[in-house]
Design an enzyme around this catalytic site. Structure first.
Site, mmCIF file in Angstrom:
data_model
loop_
_atom_site.group_PDB
_atom_site.id
_atom_site.type_symbol
_atom_site.label_atom_id
_atom_site.label_comp_id
_atom_site.label_asym_id
_atom_site.label_seq_id
_atom_site.Cartn_x
_atom_site.Cartn_y
_atom_site.Cartn_z
ATOM 1 N N GLU A 59 0.826 -1.334 -0.126
ATOM 2 C CA GLU A 59 -0.078 0.038 0.164
ATOM 3 C C GLU A 59 0.802 1.220 0.516
ATOM 4 O O GLU A 59 0.598 1.866 -0.747
ATOM 5 C CB GLU A 59 -1.024 -0.398 1.185
ATOM 6 C CG GLU A 59 -1.603 1.038 1.613
ATOM 7 C CD GLU A 59 -3.098 0.865 0.319
ATOM 8 O OE1 GLU A 59 -3.724 0.379 -0.062
ATOM 9 O OE2 GLU A 59 -2.959 1.822 -0.485
ATOM 10 N N GLY B 145 2.006 6.844 -0.569
ATOM 11 C CA GLY B 145 2.002 7.638 0.969
ATOM 12 C C GLY B 145 0.665 6.496 1.721
ATOM 13 O O GLY B 145 0.533 5.459 1.626
ATOM 14 N N GLY C 264 12.985 21.172 2.571
ATOM 15 C CA GLY C 264 13.148 19.428 2.747
ATOM 16 C C GLY C 264 12.174 18.515 1.675
ATOM 17 O O GLY C 264 11.990 17.793 2.070
ATOM 18 N N GLU D 87 14.837 16.416 -2.996
ATOM 19 C CA GLU D 87 15.847 15.514 -2.757
ATOM 20 C C GLU D 87 17.415 16.446 -3.162
ATOM 21 O O GLU D 87 17.038 17.188 -3.868
ATOM 22 C CB GLU D 87 16.276 14.445 -3.516
ATOM 23 C CG GLU D 87 15.478 13.601 -2.555
ATOM 24 C CD GLU D 87 15.433 11.696 -2.105
ATOM 25 O OE1 GLU D 87 16.431 12.016 -1.747
ATOM 26 O OE2 GLU D 87 13.889 12.026 -1.794
ATOM 27 N N ASP E 200 9.709 8.653 -10.483
ATOM 28 C CA ASP E 200 8.480 8.068 -9.419
ATOM 29 C C ASP E 200 7.383 8.018 -9.425
ATOM 30 O O ASP E 200 6.696 7.428 -9.448
ATOM 31 C CB ASP E 200 9.151 9.330 -8.175
ATOM 32 C CG ASP E 200 7.838 8.554 -7.474
ATOM 33 O OD1 ASP E 200 8.985 7.838 -6.445
ATOM 34 O OD2 ASP E 200 7.151 9.997 -6.690
ATOM 35 N N LYS F 22 5.200 5.054 -10.320
ATOM 36 C CA LYS F 22 3.357 4.171 -9.206
ATOM 37 C C LYS F 22 1.765 4.228 -10.513
ATOM 38 O O LYS F 22 1.890 3.447 -10.690
ATOM 39 C CB LYS F 22 3.023 5.442 -8.786
ATOM 40 C CG LYS F 22 3.608 5.585 -7.404
ATOM 41 C CD LYS F 22 4.233 7.656 -7.040
ATOM 42 C CE LYS F 22 4.952 7.738 -6.087
ATOM 43 N NZ LYS F 22 5.192 8.691 -5.921
HETATM 44 N N1 LIG Z 1 10.240 8.369 2.654
HETATM 45 C C1 LIG Z 1 9.121 8.274 1.995
HETATM 46 O O1 LIG Z 1 8.114 9.806 2.197
HETATM 47 C C2 LIG Z 1 8.667 7.435 1.429
HETATM 48 C C3 LIG Z 1 7.229 7.465 1.179
HETATM 49 C C4 LIG Z 1 6.599 6.241 -0.228
HETATM 50 C C5 LIG Z 1 6.968 5.122 -0.206
HETATM 51 N N2 LIG Z 1 8.942 5.081 0.303
HETATM 52 C C6 LIG Z 1 9.684 3.997 0.292
HETATM 53 O O2 LIG Z 1 10.109 3.578 0.962
HETATM 54 C C7 LIG Z 1 11.166 2.984 0.870
HETATM 55 C C8 LIG Z 1 12.421 3.166 2.302
HETATM 56 O O3 LIG Z 1 12.572 5.252 1.336
HETATM 57 P P1 LIG Z 1 13.100 5.614 3.311
HETATM 58 O O4 LIG Z 1 12.962 7.250 2.508
HETATM 59 O O5 LIG Z 1 12.617 5.235 4.166
HETATM 60 O O6 LIG Z 1 14.763 5.443 2.389
HETATM 61 P P2 LIG Z 1 16.111 5.798 3.526
HETATM 62 O O7 LIG Z 1 15.548 7.063 4.843
HETATM 63 O O8 LIG Z 1 16.639 5.794 2.707
HETATM 64 O O9 LIG Z 1 16.224 4.103 4.095
HETATM 65 C C9 LIG Z 1 16.785 3.214 4.206
HETATM 66 C C10 LIG Z 1 17.033 2.329 5.547
HETATM 67 O O10 LIG Z 1 17.392 0.994 4.870
HETATM 68 C C11 LIG Z 1 19.108 0.969 4.782
HETATM 69 N N3 LIG Z 1 19.860 0.790 3.794
HETATM 70 C C12 LIG Z 1 20.160 0.448 2.837
HETATM 71 N N4 LIG Z 1 20.942 -0.451 2.478
HETATM 72 C C13 LIG Z 1 20.924 -1.834 2.472
HETATM 73 C C14 LIG Z 1 21.279 -2.647 3.155
HETATM 74 N N5 LIG Z 1 22.163 -3.296 1.653
HETATM 75 N N6 LIG Z 1 20.899 -3.066 3.798
HETATM 76 C C15 LIG Z 1 20.745 -2.895 4.972
HETATM 77 N N7 LIG Z 1 19.640 -1.742 4.756
HETATM 78 C C16 LIG Z 1 19.975 -1.000 4.021
HETATM 79 C C17 LIG Z 1 19.736 2.196 5.502
HETATM 80 O O11 LIG Z 1 20.595 2.148 6.361
HETATM 81 P P3 LIG Z 1 21.424 2.806 6.903
HETATM 82 O O12 LIG Z 1 19.957 4.097 7.666
HETATM 83 O O13 LIG Z 1 21.956 2.321 7.895
HETATM 84 O O14 LIG Z 1 21.688 3.733 6.534
HETATM 85 C C18 LIG Z 1 18.199 3.382 5.915
HETATM 86 O O15 LIG Z 1 17.977 2.208 6.715
HETATM 87 C C19 LIG Z 1 11.595 2.925 -0.277
HETATM 88 O O16 LIG Z 1 11.448 2.138 -1.195
HETATM 89 C C20 LIG Z 1 11.080 4.542 -0.902
HETATM 90 O O17 LIG Z 1 10.587 4.396 -2.110
HETATM 91 C C21 LIG Z 1 9.779 6.272 0.574
#
Ligand SMILES: NC(=O)c1ccc[n+]([C@@H]2O[C@H](COP(=O)([O-])OP(=O)(O)OC[C@H]3O[C@@H](n4cnc5c(N)ncnc54)[C@H](OP(=O)(O)O)[C@@H]3O)[C@@H](O)[C@H]2O)c1
Length: 429
Positions: free
Chosen positions: A130, A135, A188, A191, A202, A206
């Site tokens: 979902e 989001g 913010g 990116e 992106d 979707k």
């Molecule tokens: N951010 C949003 O608003 C949002 C909205 C909808 C969907 N999403 C989706 O949610 C997912 C995560 O997004 P995010 O924004 O939370 O990303 P993020 O802040 O960059 O977090 C990524 C996490 O994955 C960890 N990681 C990276 N490579 C890894 C590996 N090889 N093994 C284990 N852990 C690893 C990182 O570790 P470290 O903490 O040690 O760096 C970090 O904790 C993505 O698919 C994104 O498209 C995000």
């Protein structure tokens, strides 16, 4: 209530993962009551183990995500790492070792959704996502389940908050693209490298996911036509205003009029101010769904951010845990319709074209002839002359993208046409 907890492995503890962990802890009792068993965070895989993570027991943190998903006692893997690898291999390994999966990974689902669904089915496990589209907004489950008895004809959405913030700024302040992007970055919303958002990658991921679910047809990322919004100018907004429109970056998934094919595309488009999507401001997302029986539905809310996205992840986690307890799985991939995905040239819509032309007699007739020769019917023309040069704004009736492209190519060859200043599709009418 069952007392033995369901074990959850969290892959990734960044923006989304840290909020998932927080809500799992703070709402533990409510989640247990809703599921019928407690849920326990059994491990957290990250890249940087030494980073301080508030509320996370350091003994749960590991850099070995593969070992975590292979443990064999994990009930649900929550994948919030993002990207293609290692996320893909970790998800398929999780299925093979008995876990169901909740993911927020739009890029991976858009690229490899079919293979991942097949792997889930092979092992009798759930794959829920979902959070991958818009989001916090409930969208995948409404399309998959609530509308399972209806026939969806069109999904029209603002599915990227960054670009909506930028376009909304341009609209409300008259700012240019760069100025609005700079503000989005400072606040913010964008990116450091905004390419995935502003070039529409992106939103295209979707769109692929939404089209696949809406039309019961496999739609891959490569099937989605994509145009970014970096070329949208303040002048485009001025033209849009004159037409009673604004400009949005839209993801549009459509069933053809004959019902025999579908299209999926992402591009900036003018939409009338009277359309509900026109009033979606700032970084908000909204998706407008048109279907046979229900008519028009609109889903609106925060499309990103740690806590809103975690809300969607937690909703999936509860659903998957409930399935697990009752020994069942939720709906898997539904691609039985297998409709062909048509190329962009077959998309039919209206166009707003702005031309720089010589300000002399006969130009308008010449331009009108080119449109007629390509079967593109003109709705309105507006001409403004200045110092021997003029601008000509043509709004067409509905025509195919291929016909429009042929028209524009021919217009460029006219001596009297100095340039094509902008071409924008007009949607939502
Ligand atoms: N951010 C949003 O608003 C949002 C909205 C909808 C969907 N999403 C989706 O949610 C997912 C995560 O997004 P995010 O924004 O939370 O990303 P993020 O802040 O960059 O977090 C990524 C996490 O994955 C960890 N990681 C990276 N490579 C890894 C590996 N090889 N093994 C284990 N852990 C690893 C990182 O570790 P470290 O903490 O040690 O760096 C970090 O904790 C993505 O698919 C994104 O498209 C995000």
């Amino acid at each position: 209530m069952r007392t033995r907890p369901l074990k959850v492995a969290l892959l990734g503890c960044g923006v989304v993962g840290s909020e998932v962990a927080r809500i799992m802890t703070t709402h533990a009792d409510d989640l247990a009551a809703r599921i019928g068993a407690p849920v326990e965070l059994a491990g957290v895989a990250v890249r940087r183990p030494d980073k301080v993570r508030e509320g996370i027991d350091p003994s749960l943190v590991t850099t070995d995500a593969t070992a975590l998903v292979k443990r064999g006692d994990i009930d649900v893997v929550v994948e919030v790492i993002g990207g293609i690898e290692p996320a893909r291999t970790l998800i398929t390994t999780a299925f093979a070792h008995g876990a169901s999966v909740v993911s927020a990974n739009k890029a991976l689902l858009a690229q490899d959704g079919a293979a991942l669904h097949a792997a889930a089915e092979e092992h009798g496990k759930d794959l829920y996502y979902e959070a991958a589209v818009a989001g916090a907004i409930p969208l995948i489950r409404p399309l998959r389940e609530s509308l399972a008895g209806d026939k969806v004809n069109r999904v029209l959405g603002i599915v990227n908050g960054t670009t909506n913030f930028i376009l909304d700024k341009m609209d409300s302040t008259g700012a240019g693209y760069q100025e609005a992007l700079d503000e989005a970055t400072a606040l913010g919303y964008a990116e450091a490298d905004p390419t995935a958002d502003v070039e529409g990658f992106d939103a295209a991921a979707k769109a692929a996911i939404l089209a696949g679910i809406a039309f019961h047809t496999r739609v891959r990322l490569d099937d989605v036509y994509r145009e970014g919004m970096t070329e949208v100018t303040a002048a485009d907004f001025a033209s849009a205003k004159e037409m009673g429109c604004t400009i949005k970056l839209l993801a549009i998934c459509e069933r053809a009029a004959d019902g025999e094919s579908v299209t999926a595309r992402v591009h900036p488009a003018m939409i009338p101010l009277t359309h509900p999507l026109a009033s979606v401001r700032g970084a908000y997302n909204a998706v407008f769904v048109e279907s046979d029986a229900s008519g028009q539905l609109m889903f609106y809310g925060p499309g990103a951010g740690g806590s809103p996205t975690a809300s969607a992840v937690l909703g999936d986690l509860v659903a998957v845990c409930r399935n697990r307890l009752s020994g069942t799985t939720g709906p898997g991939e539904s691609a039985y319709a297998a409709l062909p995905v048509s190329p962009m040239g077959e998309v039919v819509t209206r166009y707003h074209i702005s031309l720089d032309v010589a300000d002399k007699p006969g130009v308008l007739a010449q331009v009108a002839t080119v449109f007629a020769e390509h079967g593109v019917s003109i709705d309105t023309v507006r001409q403004q002359g200045k110092d021997g040069e003029a601008s000509l704004v043509v709004v067409t009736h509905r025509a195919s993208d291929a016909a429009l492209n042929g028209t524009v190519e021919a217009l460029r060859k006219l001596d009297t046409v100095r340039g094509v200043a902008s071409i924008m599709r007009v949607e939502g009418e």
